[in-house]
Structures are given as structure tokens and as C-alpha cells.
Design a protein around this motif. Structure first.
Motif, PDB file in Angstrom:
ATOM      1  N   THR A 169       0.877 -19.155 -20.561  1.00 50.96           N
ATOM      2  CA  THR A 169       0.958 -18.476 -21.851  1.00 50.96           C
ATOM      3  C   THR A 169      -0.375 -17.895 -22.299  1.00 50.96           C
ATOM      4  N   ASP A 170      -1.492 -18.262 -21.659  1.00 53.69           N
ATOM      5  CA  ASP A 170      -2.792 -17.703 -22.046  1.00 53.69           C
ATOM      6  C   ASP A 170      -2.763 -16.184 -21.989  1.00 53.69           C
ATOM      7  N   THR A 171      -2.226 -15.629 -20.927  1.00 56.51           N
ATOM      8  CA  THR A 171      -2.145 -14.185 -20.773  1.00 56.51           C
ATOM      9  C   THR A 171      -1.225 -13.596 -21.829  1.00 56.51           C
ATOM     10  N   THR A 172      -0.135 -14.264 -22.105  1.00 57.87           N
ATOM     11  CA  THR A 172       0.810 -13.804 -23.119  1.00 57.87           C
ATOM     12  C   THR A 172       0.147 -13.791 -24.491  1.00 57.87           C
ATOM     13  N   ASP A 173      -0.599 -14.831 -24.825  1.00 61.35           N
ATOM     14  CA  ASP A 173      -1.274 -14.910 -26.121  1.00 61.35           C
ATOM     15  C   ASP A 173      -2.235 -13.740 -26.298  1.00 61.35           C
ATOM     16  N   VAL A 174      -3.020 -13.442 -25.287  1.00 65.53           N
ATOM     17  CA  VAL A 174      -3.976 -12.341 -25.355  1.00 65.53           C
ATOM     18  C   VAL A 174      -3.235 -11.022 -25.486  1.00 65.53           C
ATOM     19  N   TYR A 175      -2.165 -10.854 -24.739  1.00 64.44           N
ATOM     20  CA  TYR A 175      -1.359  -9.629 -24.814  1.00 64.44           C
ATOM     21  C   TYR A 175      -0.811  -9.443 -26.227  1.00 64.44           C
ATOM     22  N   LEU A 176      -0.252 -10.501 -26.811  1.00 65.40           N
ATOM     23  CA  LEU A 176       0.311 -10.394 -28.151  1.00 65.40           C
ATOM     24  C   LEU A 176      -0.764 -10.053 -29.177  1.00 65.40           C
ATOM     25  N   LEU A 177      -1.951 -10.608 -29.028  1.00 64.36           N
ATOM     26  CA  LEU A 177      -3.033 -10.282 -29.948  1.00 64.36           C
ATOM     27  C   LEU A 177      -3.489  -8.836 -29.780  1.00 64.36           C
ATOM     28  N   ARG A 178      -3.482  -8.337 -28.531  1.00 70.32           N
ATOM     29  CA  ARG A 178      -3.798  -6.919 -28.307  1.00 70.32           C
ATOM     30  C   ARG A 178      -2.760  -6.019 -28.956  1.00 70.32           C
ATOM     31  N   VAL A 179      -1.496  -6.389 -28.818  1.00 70.55           N
ATOM     32  CA  VAL A 179      -0.425  -5.614 -29.444  1.00 70.55           C
ATOM     33  C   VAL A 179      -0.596  -5.634 -30.960  1.00 70.55           C
ATOM     34  N   PHE A 180      -0.847  -6.803 -31.532  1.00 68.40           N
ATOM     35  CA  PHE A 180      -1.028  -6.912 -32.974  1.00 68.40           C
ATOM     36  C   PHE A 180      -2.192  -6.048 -33.446  1.00 68.40           C
TER      37      PHE A 180
ATOM     38  N   THR B 129      -3.541  -3.441 -32.021  1.00 70.18           N
ATOM     39  CA  THR B 129      -3.231  -2.024 -31.859  1.00 70.18           C
ATOM     40  C   THR B 129      -2.216  -1.562 -32.900  1.00 70.18           C
ATOM     41  N   LEU B 130      -1.228  -2.399 -33.194  1.00 66.82           N
ATOM     42  CA  LEU B 130      -0.273  -2.072 -34.259  1.00 66.82           C
ATOM     43  C   LEU B 130      -0.986  -1.908 -35.598  1.00 66.82           C
ATOM     44  N   MET B 131      -1.947  -2.752 -35.863  1.00 71.29           N
ATOM     45  CA  MET B 131      -2.688  -2.653 -37.117  1.00 71.29           C
ATOM     46  C   MET B 131      -3.504  -1.363 -37.163  1.00 71.29           C
ATOM     47  N   ASP B 132      -4.021  -0.933 -36.039  1.00 75.68           N
ATOM     48  CA  ASP B 132      -4.770   0.333 -35.985  1.00 75.68           C
ATOM     49  C   ASP B 132      -3.848   1.542 -36.109  1.00 75.68           C
ATOM     50  N   GLU B 133      -2.767   1.528 -35.364  1.00 74.87           N
ATOM     51  CA  GLU B 133      -1.883   2.690 -35.266  1.00 74.87           C
ATOM     52  C   GLU B 133      -0.829   2.764 -36.358  1.00 74.87           C
ATOM     53  N   ARG B 134      -0.384   1.602 -36.840  1.00 76.05           N
ATOM     54  CA  ARG B 134       0.702   1.529 -37.826  1.00 76.05           C
ATOM     55  C   ARG B 134       1.970   2.218 -37.330  1.00 76.05           C
ATOM     56  N   SER B 135       2.181   2.158 -35.996  1.00 73.76           N
ATOM     57  CA  SER B 135       3.342   2.808 -35.385  1.00 73.76           C
ATOM     58  C   SER B 135       3.653   2.129 -34.059  1.00 73.76           C
ATOM     59  N   VAL B 136       4.920   1.770 -33.862  1.00 73.71           N
ATOM     60  CA  VAL B 136       5.338   1.171 -32.598  1.00 73.71           C
ATOM     61  C   VAL B 136       5.205   2.193 -31.463  1.00 73.71           C
ATOM     62  N   ALA B 137       5.619   3.430 -31.720  1.00 71.73           N
ATOM     63  CA  ALA B 137       5.571   4.468 -30.676  1.00 71.73           C
ATOM     64  C   ALA B 137       4.133   4.755 -30.241  1.00 71.73           C
ATOM     65  N   ARG B 138       3.220   4.900 -31.203  1.00 73.95           N
ATOM     66  CA  ARG B 138       1.818   5.176 -30.837  1.00 73.95           C
ATOM     67  C   ARG B 138       1.165   3.967 -30.174  1.00 73.95           C
ATOM     68  N   THR B 139       1.547   2.776 -30.606  1.00 76.44           N
ATOM     69  CA  THR B 139       1.035   1.563 -29.965  1.00 76.44           C
ATOM     70  C   THR B 139       1.497   1.503 -28.524  1.00 76.44           C
ATOM     71  N   ALA B 140       2.759   1.804 -28.294  1.00 75.77           N
ATOM     72  CA  ALA B 140       3.302   1.794 -26.932  1.00 75.77           C
ATOM     73  C   ALA B 140       2.557   2.794 -26.052  1.00 75.77           C
ATOM     74  N   THR B 141       2.324   3.977 -26.569  1.00 71.74           N
ATOM     75  CA  THR B 141       1.605   4.995 -25.805  1.00 71.74           C
ATOM     76  C   THR B 141       0.183   4.543 -25.508  1.00 71.74           C
TER      77      THR B 141
ATOM     78  N   LEU C 167      -1.063   1.572 -25.326  1.00 73.98           N
ATOM     79  CA  LEU C 167      -1.140   0.425 -24.413  1.00 73.98           C
ATOM     80  C   LEU C 167      -0.426   0.668 -23.082  1.00 73.98           C
ATOM     81  N   GLY C 168       0.198   1.824 -22.950  1.00 79.03           N
ATOM     82  CA  GLY C 168       0.896   2.130 -21.703  1.00 79.03           C
ATOM     83  C   GLY C 168       2.143   1.284 -21.510  1.00 79.03           C
ATOM     84  N   ARG C 169       2.821   0.984 -22.596  1.00 77.96           N
ATOM     85  CA  ARG C 169       4.034   0.163 -22.562  1.00 77.96           C
ATOM     86  C   ARG C 169       5.192   0.944 -23.160  1.00 77.96           C
TER      87      ARG C 169
END
Length: 98
Positions: free
Chosen positions: A5-16, A18-30, A32-34
Motif C-alpha cells: 500500500t505504500d505505492t498506493t498511498d503516494v499515488y493517492l496523495l499525488r492525485v489529491f 493534482t486535483l487541488m491544483d487543477e480543480r478538475s478530474v479531466a485535467r488531473t487525468a491528463t 497524470l497520464g491516467r
């Protein structure tokens, strides 16, 4: 030895973050390449983990909750290394409590 779960925890924090920066799921996905579905799933995990919606739909953007703003403020010092100081050589685990 790291837990799976260490990798998962870091991934979730990166997503969070990026979401806070972008304020958009679509832009966050782009950014992060997801896929949007992957970011939606990560946001669902974050919401469950912290017991808060974190980001709410507000027109075409997402607005952070008070809890999300507090989490972002607590993460900021960890995200940027102190000026003139190299990153620590040892790993520390941060336990997030809701």
C-alpha cells in the motif's frame, strides 16, 4: 521492506495534490497520464479515507471543502524540500487520521 500500500498511498496523495491544483478530474487525468475513471476511483478512495467529500462540483470546476484545504496546507511543507537542505536519507511513514 515496503508494504504494497505504500505505492498506493503516494499515488493517492499525488492525485489529491493534482486535483487541488487543477480543480478538475479531466485535467488531473491528463496531467497524470491516467484515465478519468482512474482519477474518479482515486478520489472515491480519498473521500472514504478522510471521511469527507474533499472536492465538490461547482459549475465546471470543483470546489475544495474546508477539510481538503486543511489537508492541502498540511501536505505543502512535505511536498517542497527546505531550501538548502537535501532530502532526508531515511524514509518516514506518515499516518493520516481522519
Amino acid at each position: 521492506m515496503s508494504r504494497p500500500t505504500d505505492t498506493t498511498d503516494v499515488y493517492l496523495l499525488r492525485v489529491f495534490s493534482t486535483l487541488m491544483d487543477e480543480r478538475s478530474v479531466a485535467r488531473t487525468a491528463t496531467r497524470l497520464g491516467r484515465s478519468r475513471d482512474a482519477i474518479d476511483t482515486a478520489l472515491r478512495h480519498l473521500r472514504r479515507m478522510f471521511g469527507d467529500p474533499l472536492l465538490l462540483k461547482d459549475g465546471s470546476r470543483m470546489a475544495p471543502t474546508e477539510r481538503a484545504l486543511a489537508l492541502e496546507a498540511s501536505l505543502r511543507p512535505m511536498a517542497a524540500p527546505a531550501a538548502g537542505h537535501p532530502p532526508p536519507a531515511t524514509r518516514r511513514r506518515t499516518r493520516w487520521r481522519a
